[in-house]
Design a protein around this motif. Structure first.
Motif, PDB file in Angstrom:
ATOM      1  N   ARG A 128       2.553 -11.595  -1.496  1.00 34.87           N
ATOM      2  CA  ARG A 128       2.426 -12.951  -0.961  1.00 34.87           C
ATOM      3  C   ARG A 128       3.768 -13.598  -0.610  1.00 34.87           C
ATOM      4  NH1 ARG A 128       0.068 -16.197  -6.229  1.00 34.87           N
ATOM      5  NH2 ARG A 128       1.589 -15.506  -7.764  1.00 34.87           N
ATOM      6  N   PHE A 166      -3.987 -19.694   1.743  1.00 35.23           N
ATOM      7  CA  PHE A 166      -3.692 -18.790   0.642  1.00 35.23           C
ATOM      8  C   PHE A 166      -4.902 -18.726  -0.272  1.00 35.23           C
ATOM      9  CE2 PHE A 166      -1.927 -18.388  -3.739  1.00 35.23           C
ATOM     10  CZ  PHE A 166      -1.431 -17.101  -3.628  1.00 35.23           C
ATOM     11  N   ALA A 223      -3.388 -11.237   6.411  1.00 38.38           N
ATOM     12  CA  ALA A 223      -2.545 -10.360   5.591  1.00 38.38           C
ATOM     13  C   ALA A 223      -1.738  -9.440   6.495  1.00 38.38           C
ATOM     14  CB  ALA A 223      -3.391  -9.552   4.604  1.00 38.38           C
ATOM     15  N   SER A 237      -3.608 -13.664  -3.014  1.00 41.88           N
ATOM     16  CA  SER A 237      -2.627 -13.678  -4.103  1.00 41.88           C
ATOM     17  C   SER A 237      -2.401 -12.308  -4.727  1.00 41.88           C
ATOM     18  CB  SER A 237      -3.082 -14.653  -5.192  1.00 41.88           C
ATOM     19  OG  SER A 237      -4.301 -14.209  -5.783  1.00 41.88           O
ATOM     20  N   TYR A 281      -3.971 -15.063   3.747  1.00 43.99           N
ATOM     21  CA  TYR A 281      -3.677 -13.908   2.895  1.00 43.99           C
ATOM     22  C   TYR A 281      -4.009 -14.239   1.449  1.00 43.99           C
ATOM     23  CZ  TYR A 281       0.689 -16.532   2.116  1.00 43.99           C
ATOM     24  OH  TYR A 281       1.619 -17.502   1.824  1.00 43.99           O
TER      25      TYR A 281
END
Length: 257
Positions: free
Chosen positions: A213, A230, A113, A206, A204
């Motif tokens: 995102r 994801f 992230a 949602s 990272y």
């Protein structure tokens, strides 16, 4: 002249020895936390990495400026013998992006992230490229003696903003121990982008309200990520809520070199 006969067991042993000598050492994993966090946020990831046989170091990140923070991490990397995988969460991304420059033992970058700025970009300018972040409304500024500002996430907003997929009591502890970042650090342009020459990996969630995102997907695509993972229903505190998945991406980066 008779030929020298090597017993099969000895030949096998010599072969194994040759293979072992040719094997490269496993990289050391250096983990760099971002703003509004601290090194213990990596505890679950460290447990997974050490279980897989990787030495790990959670680097102290002063959160004062990109240049000085990157210099601190670069000095740590320089003290490590052998290859290194640099991992950065959130603002730790710009730090590793710059720290890896002129560090030949860095073999890969992992953005958890994390921001992956290009030269001339800052965390603030990148954040403005895509809608969806609610971080600005959750921040509290504290004046510093030098005229600058430290930024915290307001305690009563921390859970929803930073760690919505964690239990409330755990998020409350994280809010109490968060370390502030200076406004100047977030506004400081990057002077070098190591992802342009090093393999990069991204993971990272949602439901990230700090770095949405679409923004993270853009940076992963721009960096031609070797892997992008994801995670559904996952907050900005992805390394705390999903340590196994984060560790898998780091291990993939370490093995791919």
């Amino acid at each position: 002249m008779s030929k020298l006969r090597i017993p099969a067991v000895l030949a096998l042993a010599l072969g194994l020895s040759t293979i072992a000598t040719a094997q490269q050492p496993r990289p050391t994993i250096v983990l760099v936390h971002g703003a509004f966090a601290e090194s213990s946020g990596w505890n679950g990831v460290i447990a997974e990495l050490e279980k897989a046989g990787y030495r790990t170091v959670a680097a102290p990140n002063p959160l004062r400026s990109v240049a000085s923070d990157a210099a601190s991490v670069a000095a740590l990397v320089a003290s490590i013998d052998g290859p290194v995988v640099l991992v950065g969460h959130s603002y730790g991304g710009p730090v590793i992006t710059q720290a890896a420059i002129d560090r030949p033992n860095v073999v890969a970058l992992v953005y958890v992230a994390g921001f992956a700025p290009d030269v001339g970009e800052s965390s603030l300018t990148l954040s403005a490229m895509f809608p969806g972040s609610t971080l600005g409304d959750a921040l509290q500024a504290v004046p510093l003696a030098d005229g600058g500002q430290d930024l915290f996430i307001q305690t009563d907003k921390f859970h929803a903003q930073f760690a919505a997929d964690l239990p409330a009591d755990q998020a409350a502890l994280m809010a109490a121990t968060q370390r502030p970042v200076t406004y100047a650090a977030l506004a400081e342009p990057t002077t070098a982008a190591a992802w342009r020459s090093l393999p990069s990996y991204f993971v990272y969630g949602s439901e990230d309200l700090n770095t949405p995102r679409a923004f993270l997907a853009f940076m992963a695509e721009r960096a031609r990520a070797g892997e992008t993972r994801f995670l559904e229903r996952t907050s900005h505190a992805v390394m705390v809520s999903h340590p196994t998945e984060v560790a898998r991406v780091i291990i993939d980066a370490a093995r791919a070199r």
